[in-house]
Scaffold this active site. Structure first.
Site, PDB file in Angstrom:
ATOM      1  N   ASP A   1      44.644 -10.917 -75.179  1.00 49.72           N
ATOM      2  CA  ASP A   1      45.655 -10.449 -74.235  1.00 49.72           C
ATOM      3  C   ASP A   1      46.326  -9.237 -74.858  1.00 49.72           C
ATOM      4  O   ASP A   1      46.195  -9.000 -76.060  1.00 49.72           O
ATOM      5  CB  ASP A   1      46.688 -11.571 -73.992  1.00 49.72           C
ATOM      6  CG  ASP A   1      47.813 -11.119 -73.070  1.00 49.72           C
ATOM      7  OD1 ASP A   1      47.506 -10.536 -72.022  1.00 49.72           O
ATOM      8  OD2 ASP A   1      48.997 -11.319 -73.411  1.00 49.72           O
ATOM      9  N   SER A   2      47.094  -8.519 -74.052  1.00 52.42           N
ATOM     10  CA  SER A   2      47.859  -7.394 -74.578  1.00 52.42           C
ATOM     11  C   SER A   2      48.892  -7.873 -75.606  1.00 52.42           C
ATOM     12  O   SER A   2      49.348  -7.078 -76.414  1.00 52.42           O
ATOM     13  CB  SER A   2      48.564  -6.679 -73.433  1.00 52.42           C
ATOM     14  OG  SER A   2      49.329  -7.605 -72.685  1.00 52.42           O
TER      15      SER A   2
ATOM     16  N   CYS B   1      44.310 -11.591 -70.210  1.00 52.23           N
ATOM     17  CA  CYS B   1      45.130 -10.544 -69.612  1.00 52.23           C
ATOM     18  C   CYS B   1      44.615 -10.199 -68.207  1.00 52.23           C
ATOM     19  O   CYS B   1      43.461  -9.802 -68.042  1.00 52.23           O
ATOM     20  CB  CYS B   1      45.076  -9.308 -70.506  1.00 52.23           C
ATOM     21  SG  CYS B   1      46.087  -7.961 -69.936  1.00 52.23           S
TER      22      CYS B   1
ATOM     23  N   GLU C   1      59.815 -12.373 -71.601  1.00 52.26           N
ATOM     24  CA  GLU C   1      59.865 -12.235 -73.064  1.00 52.26           C
ATOM     25  C   GLU C   1      61.290 -12.424 -73.585  1.00 52.26           C
ATOM     26  O   GLU C   1      61.489 -12.880 -74.701  1.00 52.26           O
ATOM     27  CB  GLU C   1      59.301 -10.879 -73.496  1.00 52.26           C
ATOM     28  CG  GLU C   1      57.824 -10.807 -73.201  1.00 52.26           C
ATOM     29  CD  GLU C   1      57.081  -9.688 -73.899  1.00 52.26           C
ATOM     30  OE1 GLU C   1      57.711  -8.885 -74.610  1.00 52.26           O
ATOM     31  OE2 GLU C   1      55.857  -9.623 -73.720  1.00 52.26           O
TER      32      GLU C   1
ATOM     33  N   CYS D   1      49.521 -12.464 -63.466  1.00 57.48           N
ATOM     34  CA  CYS D   1      49.946 -11.862 -64.739  1.00 57.48           C
ATOM     35  C   CYS D   1      50.259 -13.000 -65.685  1.00 57.48           C
ATOM     36  O   CYS D   1      50.845 -14.016 -65.284  1.00 57.48           O
ATOM     37  CB  CYS D   1      51.190 -10.993 -64.516  1.00 57.48           C
ATOM     38  SG  CYS D   1      51.908 -10.349 -66.051  1.00 57.48           S
TER      39      CYS D   1
ATOM     40  N   HIS E   1      52.469 -13.502 -67.841  1.00 59.80           N
ATOM     41  CA  HIS E   1      53.861 -13.895 -68.085  1.00 59.80           C
ATOM     42  C   HIS E   1      54.471 -14.708 -66.950  1.00 59.80           C
ATOM     43  O   HIS E   1      55.488 -15.363 -67.138  1.00 59.80           O
ATOM     44  CB  HIS E   1      54.720 -12.646 -68.279  1.00 59.80           C
ATOM     45  CG  HIS E   1      54.524 -11.968 -69.591  1.00 59.80           C
ATOM     46  ND1 HIS E   1      53.302 -11.507 -70.011  1.00 59.80           N
ATOM     47  CD2 HIS E   1      55.410 -11.670 -70.580  1.00 59.80           C
ATOM     48  CE1 HIS E   1      53.447 -10.946 -71.205  1.00 59.80           C
ATOM     49  NE2 HIS E   1      54.712 -11.034 -71.569  1.00 59.80           N
TER      50      HIS E   1
END
Ligand code: DGL
Length: 275
Positions: free
Chosen positions: A10-11, A73, A157, A189, A191
């Site tokens: 993932d990023s 991702c 985050e 996504c 997140h």
């Protein structure tokens, strides 16, 4: 360790929501994870850049004897899955888009499917194409409503999933999808599962949320890589700030992380173009 493992990249940290699902469905599999924390976010970058990063990330996982690659991702899955597949050769690759698109077409009653993701994912139209193919195969008529929600990434985050700011952002981003009458919403996504409660509250209890990572994880069958591992056998690599990754990551993952390794990609600068 030279046992075959599930490679996940993932990023950055968000892919841990996918690892969480893998731990739940295949607790005995060894995970080799790479989070590109030095270069995140991917979702605001150009297709060319994300494709280059995807290539380098795949090369790193392939150095660690992975028997399967999960592209956690959504942005990479949307714009660079072919890059990963080409490099992976005979190693199977699972992306986030196709499984979630298929699931959305299965569960929708009204045929109105919402899609949320990063700017790059939404701009790619990858979910729309995958949904159109799945709908054609199922003989269903569907329409799609897409919305980029870039602020959701820093909110997750920051740990603000239960904050007034998250509620306001969700309302602002999602109102048009609610007004369109969607009954299914793809969380496209890594997140967004962290914000699932506020998203559900905003779109209403009747809208079915699809966690792309959870649906993709179901495609990784135990037969792929049955192993018995201890927590310490997993390998977690990041390209920057391993201790921040640990602090945030344990929240995303819902359990403790083993030793973190920092890796550096050695690149050389070449002139691509002048404008
Ligand atoms: N992992 C990215 C995705 O799922 C979100 C974070 C980023 O933009 O890098 O699209």
């Amino acid at each position: 360790l030279s046992i075959p493992s599930i490679g996940v990249f993932d990023s950055g940290i968000g892919g841990l929501t996918v690892v969480k699902e893998l731990f739940a469905s295949i607790p005995h599999a060894r995970i080799v994870y790479f989070g590109d924390t030095a270069r995140l976010p991917y979702g605001t970058k150009s297709v060319a850049t994300v494709r280059r990063y995807a290539e380098e990330d795949t090369e790193l996982l392939l150095q660690h004897n992975v028997g399967l690659i999960v592209v956690a991702c959504n942005t990479v899955s949307a714009v660079a899955l072919d890059v990963v597949e080409r490099l992976a050769g005979t190693v199977p690759v699972i992306g986030m888009i196709e499984p979630a698109a298929h699931e959305a077409v299965q569960v929708t009653q009204s045929g109105k499917i919402g899609i949320i993701g990063t700017q790059a994912t939404i701009a790619s139209g990858a979910y729309e194409s995958a949904i159109a193919s799945a709908a054609a195969a199922a003989g269903k008529t569907v329409s799609t409503y897409a919305q980029a929600c870039p602020l959701f990434v820093p909110l997750a985050e920051e740990g603000w999933q239960d904050h007034e700011v998250a509620r306001l952002a969700a309302k602002t981003y999602l109102m048009s999808l609610v007004e369109a009458g969607i009954d299914t919403l793809i969380l496209g996504c890594t997140h967004y599962p962290v914000l699932a409660d506020v998203i559900q509250e905003t779109v209403g209890a009747k809208v079915h949320l699809i966690n792309s990572g959870a649906v993709a994880a179901r495609q990784v069958h135990a037969a792929h890589l049955a192993q018995t591992v201890n927590d310490a056998d997993h390998l977690f690599m990041v390209s920057d700030l391993p201790s921040r990754f640990r602090t945030l990551g344990e929240r995303f993952l819902g359990r403790s992380l083993p030793t973190m390794h920092e890796v550096v990609f050695k690149e050389a600068w070449i002139l691509r173009r002048s404008a």
